[in-house]
Design an enzyme around this catalytic site. Structure first.
Site, PDB file in Angstrom:
ATOM      1  N   LYS A 150       0.809  -1.215   0.000  1.00 26.81           N
ATOM      2  CA  LYS A 150       0.000   0.000   0.000  1.00 26.81           C
ATOM      3  C   LYS A 150       0.843   1.266   0.000  1.00 26.81           C
ATOM      4  O   LYS A 150       0.361   2.318  -0.402  1.00 26.81           O
ATOM      5  CB  LYS A 150      -0.957  -0.008   1.185  1.00 26.81           C
ATOM      6  CG  LYS A 150      -0.278   0.053   2.539  1.00 26.81           C
ATOM      7  CD  LYS A 150      -1.297   0.009   3.647  1.00 26.81           C
ATOM      8  CE  LYS A 150      -0.619   0.077   5.008  1.00 26.81           C
ATOM      9  NZ  LYS A 150      -1.580  -0.111   6.098  1.00 26.81           N
ATOM     10  N   ARG A 151       2.066   1.182   0.444  1.00 29.00           N
ATOM     11  CA  ARG A 151       2.913   2.378   0.448  1.00 29.00           C
ATOM     12  C   ARG A 151       3.238   2.831  -0.961  1.00 29.00           C
ATOM     13  O   ARG A 151       3.528   3.989  -1.214  1.00 29.00           O
ATOM     14  CB  ARG A 151       4.229   2.140   1.214  1.00 29.00           C
ATOM     15  CG  ARG A 151       4.133   1.986   2.707  1.00 29.00           C
ATOM     16  CD  ARG A 151       3.030   2.788   3.354  1.00 29.00           C
ATOM     17  NE  ARG A 151       3.397   4.191   3.577  1.00 29.00           N
ATOM     18  CZ  ARG A 151       3.648   4.711   4.774  1.00 29.00           C
ATOM     19  NH1 ARG A 151       3.581   3.956   5.857  1.00 29.00           N
ATOM     20  NH2 ARG A 151       3.945   5.979   4.897  1.00 29.00           N
TER      21      ARG A 151
END
Length: 507
Positions: A264-265
């Site tokens: 998700k980063r």
RNA sequence: GGCGUCAUGGUGUAACUGGUUAACACGCCGCCCUCUCAAGGCGGAGAGUACGGGUUCGAUCCCCGUUGACGCUACCA
């Protein structure tokens, strides 16, 4: 001892596959990807596709997650035949409701000597790990409590001392067959005495997955590549129980642009995000079908006289039913495919353009212009407009995809750009970990501000600028709640990413 | 560090599993269409198949080694 297995003769047993997502957060694109492959495999063989919820980690459990998983998979058209909501002959399909089953099976292993109780505390284990790292040894459980005497065990038990149950990995090696790669061998020196049952009485993945797959008559375990390293443990467990081993298929991992495992980063991974941001499920499932190959080129049956099928619509665009007829597991490529948002967006555009005007309008009304969405927005602006025509002035950011405040808007007076970006990164971390309610968000953000010596005004203004592109907007927290967690987080991440690139090009 | 897996343009894939000027799509660039922007049409740049050795008349494809990337190395999944 050497374990080697051959492919079980399941030619006439009905095919049963499963996906086993963990309700620890938003439903993940990786789950959809593996779900798709399992779905296709089952549908192509008149098999059953089972959904099982792996909720054995009570520390990471997220209450809303399970419903979101159901919703997202159905949104994509990946319907299952048995699951927690549908039931089925081998339920329950939620692992937290099967603890008694695991407990009984652990007793079996304890009785036949393939598992043992270990009484070390987490602190002791951590200390052991640190010592091993310091001594440049591979961090591994040292088997300390493997040969505890029965007397000692009884004493600990009588004390009520907490314990875990570990697998007793014998010397030797294990070879198993991966249907996509062939035989893979691991020496048992590299297989840890894995914890099977935690001190809270819940099983670990390794135990629960083997027990459930067996009890649910799973014939083919199709899962992500990251499980290859722990497959020997699973094979050892099947052997310890005296059970037949399913076929294993390890799919390549979806990747970020930089080839690391999708995260998700670096990439939106929440299926909720894609739904709310206006991706069509047909485009999403099509795109997932492109990952890792598997769809044979359609040019094969053309005669040389005909022009080859070169249109993208004939090679890259297909529906879920198309995949059921044409997809071939034997065609899967093993290199980790990059989840390329650019191509997904192109594909989504293709699907949008193919919609009839009516269907397009309906898609808008069902998502970005839904009554539910508009109803939440209206109260935020009612006191702030003098004509209804000003609606768009104040809500633009809730309907736009690219919002990027100029630096004079987001950098507070008396702060440098570096400070602002560093603080925004902190805000992101806080937001990620916070429940998406006013009551949770306000203290979380204020607490961060206090810790970093940022005034509430500076704090909220920065976030407002990132989210709305402006210093003037409806109330921040309410706006964030309406906009949704996944899109809000994506916007902050994109802001940080863009600013980082900007900073690099300036250097 | 140890163990394992993988390797075709920037990205996703193709190439009857040994014989092609290495194909298609996304992206990028240019042109056309056009009131703008898209869409659409046309064209272009971009890989000699990670590298090095074999095997073979011939390797993207088979074998070995190297390198790189990735994964695992939790009382997470």
């Amino acid at each position: 001892m050497t374990n080697s297995i051959s492919t079980p003769d399941t030619s006439d047993t009905p095919i049963r596959v499963r996906i086993a997502p963990s309700p620890t957060g938003d439903p993940h694109v990786g789950t959809a990807y593996i779900g798709l492959i399992n779905y296709l495999y089952a549908r192509q063989r008149d098999g059953k596709f089972v959904l099982r919820i792996e909720d054995t980690d009570r520390t990471r459990f997220v209450a809303t997650s399970e419903q979101e998983i159901f919703h997202s998979l159905r949104w994509l058209g990946l319907t299952w035949d048995e699951g927690p909501d549908l039931g089925g002959p081998y339920g329950p399909y939620r692992q937290s409701e099967r603890t008694e089953i695991y407990r009984q099976h652990v007793e079996l292993l304890l009785a036949n000597g393939t598992a043992y109780r270990a009484f070390e505390t987490p602190e002791e284990l951590e200390a052991l790990r640190q010592r091993q790292i310091a001594a440049k040894l591979p961090p591994r459980y040292d088997g300390g409590h493997r040969q505890l005497s029965q007397l000692q065990i009884d004493a600990y038990l009588a004390e009520g001392r907490p314990f875990v149950v570990r697998m007793k990995v014998p010397a030797g090696q294990t070879t198993f067959r991966d249907e996509l790669r062939g035989d893979i061998t691991f020496d048992h020196n590299n297989v840890d005495d894995q914890v099977l049952m935690k001190s809270d009485g819940f099983p670990t993945y390794h135990l629960a997955n083997v027990v459930d797959d067996h009890l649910m008559h799973i014939t083919d375990v199709i899962r992500a590549e990251e499980w290859i390293s722990s497959t020997p443990k699973h094979v050892l467990l099947y052997n310890a129980f005296g059970w037949a081993i399913p076929r294993f298929w390890h799919m390549p991992l979806l990747r970020n642009l930089d080839k690391s495992k999708i995260s998700k980063r670096k990439n939106p991974v929440s299926l909720i995000y894609y739904r709310q941001a206006g991706f069509l499920p047909e485009a999403m499932i099509n795109f997932l079908g492109l990952m890792g190959g598997g769809m044979p080129a359609p040019t094969a049956e053309l005669t040389p006289a005909q022009p080859a099928a070169t249109k993208s619509s004939e090679t890259d665009i297909f529906t879920l039913p198309d995949m059921v007829t044409r997809f071939d597991v034997k065609n899967i490529r093993l290199g980790g495919p990059v989840f390329d948002l650019t191509k997904l967006k192109w594909l989504n555009g293709e699907y949008i353009r193919a919609l009839t005007p009516e269907a397009f309008y309906k898609a808008l009304r069902d998502t970005i212009l839904s009554d539910a969405y508009l109803q939440q927005i209206a109260p935020l602006i009612q006191t702030r407009v003098e004509t209804l025509g000003e609606f768009g002035n104040l809500t633009h950011f809730l309907f736009a995809d690219d919002i990027m405040p100029p630096s004079e808007v987001f950098i507070p007076k008396k702060r440098t750009i570096e400070d602002a970006l560093a603080f925004a990164a902190e805000q992101l971390t806080v937001l990620e970990a916070t429940d998406w309610t006013h009551e949770a968000l306000e203290p979380a953000l204020k607490q961060l501000g206090e810790a970093q010596q940022w005034s509430v005004k500076e704090n909220f203004m920065l976030l407002r600028a990132i989210l709305t592109g402006s210093t003037m907007s409806p109330p921040l927290l309410e706006s964030m709640i309406v906009f949704g967690k996944s899109r809000t987080l994506d916007r902050v991440r994109r802001f940080l990413e863009t600013q980082k690139k900007l900073a690099n090009t300036k250097k």
